[in-house]
Every structure is written in C-alpha cells, then in structure tokens.
Design an enzyme around this catalytic site. Sequence first.
Site, PDB file in Angstrom:
ATOM      1  N   LYS A 114       0.833  -1.221   0.000  1.00 22.90           N
ATOM      2  CA  LYS A 114       0.000   0.000   0.000  1.00 22.90           C
ATOM      3  C   LYS A 114       0.856   1.255   0.000  1.00 22.90           C
ATOM      4  CE  LYS A 114      -4.409  -1.850   1.312  1.00 22.90           C
ATOM      5  NZ  LYS A 114      -5.681  -1.731   2.007  1.00 22.90           N
ATOM      6  N   LYS A 196      -3.646 -10.605  -6.884  1.00 22.13           N
ATOM      7  CA  LYS A 196      -4.893 -10.828  -6.141  1.00 22.13           C
ATOM      8  C   LYS A 196      -6.042 -10.009  -6.745  1.00 22.13           C
ATOM      9  CE  LYS A 196      -6.076  -8.499  -2.261  1.00 22.13           C
ATOM     10  NZ  LYS A 196      -6.408  -8.097  -0.889  1.00 22.13           N
ATOM     11  N   LYS A 199     -10.814  -5.021  -5.097  1.00 22.93           N
ATOM     12  CA  LYS A 199     -11.922  -4.125  -5.423  1.00 22.93           C
ATOM     13  C   LYS A 199     -11.430  -2.754  -5.850  1.00 22.93           C
ATOM     14  CE  LYS A 199     -13.418  -4.047  -0.622  1.00 22.93           C
ATOM     15  NZ  LYS A 199     -12.285  -3.817   0.239  1.00 22.93           N
TER      16      LYS A 199
HETATM   17  P1  ATP Z   1      -8.512  -3.685  -1.172  1.00 22.14           P
HETATM   18  O1  ATP Z   1      -8.634  -4.619  -2.330  1.00 22.14           O
HETATM   19  O2  ATP Z   1      -9.341  -2.438  -1.305  1.00 22.14           O
HETATM   20  O3  ATP Z   1      -7.120  -3.453  -0.698  1.00 22.14           O
HETATM   21  P2  ATP Z   1      -9.376  -5.920   0.308  1.00 22.14           P
HETATM   22  O4  ATP Z   1     -10.564  -6.380  -0.454  1.00 22.14           O
HETATM   23  O5  ATP Z   1      -8.121  -6.681   0.216  1.00 22.14           O
HETATM   24  O6  ATP Z   1      -9.192  -4.390   0.059  1.00 22.14           O
HETATM   25  P3  ATP Z   1     -10.920  -6.087   2.745  1.00 22.14           P
HETATM   26  O7  ATP Z   1     -12.139  -5.490   2.202  1.00 22.14           O
HETATM   27  O8  ATP Z   1     -10.664  -5.628   4.102  1.00 22.14           O
HETATM   28  O9  ATP Z   1      -9.650  -5.824   1.871  1.00 22.14           O
HETATM   29  O10 ATP Z   1     -11.001  -7.674   2.710  1.00 22.14           O
HETATM   30  C1  ATP Z   1     -12.057  -8.341   3.301  1.00 22.14           C
HETATM   31  C2  ATP Z   1     -11.820  -9.803   3.332  1.00 22.14           C
HETATM   32  O11 ATP Z   1     -11.740 -10.333   1.996  1.00 22.14           O
HETATM   33  C3  ATP Z   1     -10.527 -10.225   4.015  1.00 22.14           C
HETATM   34  O12 ATP Z   1     -10.775 -11.380   4.803  1.00 22.14           O
HETATM   35  C4  ATP Z   1      -9.607 -10.543   2.879  1.00 22.14           C
HETATM   36  O13 ATP Z   1      -8.614 -11.473   3.256  1.00 22.14           O
HETATM   37  C5  ATP Z   1     -10.568 -11.133   1.872  1.00 22.14           C
HETATM   38  N1  ATP Z   1     -10.074 -11.015   0.507  1.00 22.14           N
HETATM   39  C6  ATP Z   1      -9.728  -9.868  -0.135  1.00 22.14           C
HETATM   40  N2  ATP Z   1      -9.345 -10.122  -1.395  1.00 22.14           N
HETATM   41  C7  ATP Z   1      -9.448 -11.461  -1.566  1.00 22.14           C
HETATM   42  C8  ATP Z   1      -9.199 -12.354  -2.665  1.00 22.14           C
HETATM   43  N3  ATP Z   1      -8.765 -11.895  -3.823  1.00 22.14           N
HETATM   44  N4  ATP Z   1      -9.423 -13.665  -2.497  1.00 22.14           N
HETATM   45  C9  ATP Z   1      -9.882 -14.145  -1.313  1.00 22.14           C
HETATM   46  N5  ATP Z   1     -10.130 -13.372  -0.232  1.00 22.14           N
HETATM   47  C10 ATP Z   1      -9.919 -12.042  -0.346  1.00 22.14           C
END
Ligand code: ATP
Length: 334
Positions: A114, A196, A199
């Site tokens: 980040k 990964k 969003k």
């Molecule tokens: P950003 O993408 O905005 O950095 P994020 O989606 O990684 O945010 P959170 O919204 O806090 O972060 O994630 C919520 C949950 O979703 C967490 O448990 C995270 O580990 C899970 N998660 C996020 N991305 C993935 C993915 N690509 N595959 C599986 N689990 C995920």
Amino acid sequence: MENKKTLFSAVQPSGILTIGNYLGALKNFKKLQDDYNSIFALADLHTLTVRQEPENLRKNTYELTALYLACGLDPERSIIFAQSHVPMHAELTWILNTVTYPGELSRMTQFKDKSIKHVDNVNMALMDYPVLMASDILLYQADLVPVGADQKQHLELTRDLAERFNNRFGETFIVPEPYISGSAARIMSLTEPDHKMSKSDANLNAFISMNDEPSVIVKKFKRAVTDSDNKIIVSPEKPGITNLINIYAAFTEKTVSDVEKEFEGKMYGEFKVAVGEAVAEVIEPIRQEKIKLLSDKSYLDSVLKSGADRAKYLAGKTLSKVYKKVGLVPPVRG
Ligand code: ATP
Ligand code: LTN
C-alpha cells in the site's frame, strides 16, 4: 452469550466488494455463524488509512451492512456493528502500540504494497493498521478469525501481540486462530492472474463486483485471461485457468478434481460461460436482496445500533481488564 467459542471478523467498507471478498470472507462468515458466538464488524476506521471521499465512505458503509445481511448474516444471532461506533477499538490500539515495534509493522507485506500504491499518503495509521486489527480481535477474546490468505500475516502479528502482552502482564487475551479456507482463500485477478483480485483495481474487467449484473458477469469471464493450450486443469503454469477452476469449484461447492473431470476435453470458451453462469446464479439473488435492504436505511441503522450496544458491553469488559493490568487507576464512578 451462549457457551460457544467466539468468532470475529471484519471487512473494510472501502468500495463494492468482489467475489474474492465473498469467497475469502463472507461465505465463510455465513457458514460459521451458528457454530460460534459470532461478531462481524465493518472496519471503517481501517478504511481511513487510505484517502476516502467522505460521501463514498458513508455510502459504502451502508452498502456493506446491507451486503452482510443479504449474504445471510443474521443480526439476531450475530453481532453486526461499525468499528467506529465502539470507541474501545481505538483505545486498545493505544495500549497495544506500547508493546509493538516499528520494525514489525514496516515489514508487513500489505503496508509495503500500500505504501507503493499510495505513495503520496504513507501515513502513521497505514503503518498502525495491523495493531488496530489486533485490537478488533483481542477485545472480543475471539478464538477464530475467518479471513482471506492475504490477512494471515496480520493474524500472526495479532497472536504475537496477545502472547507478548500476556507474558508481560499476566493472562489477559485469548490467542486467536486464523480460519483460511483452501483454494478460495486467494482469488486472482481475471486480467492479471498473478495478482490478487482487488476491489480497488483500476481495470473493471479484473474483478467481478457483487454489484455486477448476470450479463456483465458472463461477459467478464468470457474475457478472462487464460493460456493458449486448451486443458482445463489446475497447474502452476496455468494461473488463469487455475483461478477459474477455483472460482467455479467454490461457487458450485464441487471439488477441484471433480471440476477437472467435468470439463475434460471441453473448450475454454464453454468452460468460461459455465463459470460465469455459476457465479451469476449465486450472486444475483444476493444483489437483489441487497437493493431491497438499502431502501430502508433506518432498518440498517437499527441493526448497527443494537450491534454496537452489544459489542460495547463485551469490549468494555476486556478494556477494563487491560487498563487494570497495565496500572491505570480506574475512574471513580458516580
Ligand atoms: P482492497 O482490495 O481495497 O485493498 P481488500 O478487499 O483486500 O481491500 P478487505 O475489504 O478488508 O480488503 O477484505 C475483506 C476480506 O476479503 C478479508 O478477509 C480478505 O482477506 C478477503 N479477501 C480480499 N481479497 C481477496 C481475494 N482476492 N481472495 C480471497 N479473499 C480475499
Ligand atoms: N484487515 C482486514 C479487515 C479487518 C479484519 C479485522 C479482519 C479489520 N479488522 C479483524 C479480521 C479480523 C482485511 O481484510 N483487509
């Protein structure tokens, strides 16, 4: 609270969630909620660690509340609340900061990623993010924390901080276990399958949002990046097709090897349509339900209010214990 173990998890209201968030987190929340005393937060204070438009943050907070409910989280059985409504999260963070070293935080993968992505806003809260996360979990004496694979490192730090505090001040916190579920714990981007699914990706074709309509979902899967041979098998040399197999398996509740058998000898085109349809079939009713819930903000407010009231009671108990252990004089009541 019933005599069950405690589960805690949270998601940031930082945008519209993807099917990565759904498979890595929300789907497991629903599956596990009855076996535990379950507590699900909206990590809105975490969201502030990167720049937000205040209006969007407010909107996304209601979106996520509605999505939690639409995915089957039950506010009667589980505690659902916004982190910022329970002041103990920020208060415990201060105390845990006193047993955390800067080196532990600066080597966290998410902080490094980040810091590169938001190079103009590498702030103290971004670095302290994992300590706030540890506070979330430890305040509720959680035994189990379901998260996607990317959060494993933060969970390890949480465990280290709990153990360090317990060693220094006597048994105070339960040391939590992560729950990270198999091949769906790390869903990859549809356009760059070695990254990964996120969003916040600028390329809208890289992810399936929980707001995408069925026709959009099918179209995005048709465009998903794969390789040039036509074998539908899981392999490290085939990250694109492996990701699609994992997604299909998770949405249809089949095993990966069953999926490989089902599509043996079939063409990529046919498989991609099947994946899109399987995803849309699960996502569409959730999307519809979410739209319905969003039309009643006062109901969503009431869910967050009763969740915060219940959360405050539990968090207050742990925080009082912590304040006493470290030697703070309790305020005189009355
Ligand atoms: P950003 O993408 O905005 O950095 P994020 O989606 O990684 O945010 P959170 O919204 O806090 O972060 O994630 C919520 C949950 O979703 C967490 O448990 C995270 O580990 C899970 N998660 C996020 N991305 C993935 C993915 N690509 N595959 C599986 N689990 C995920
Ligand atoms: N950092 C997490 C969200 C989060 C969380 C938590 C998850 C905040 N606090 C406590 C589990 C337990 C993420 O998924 N990005």
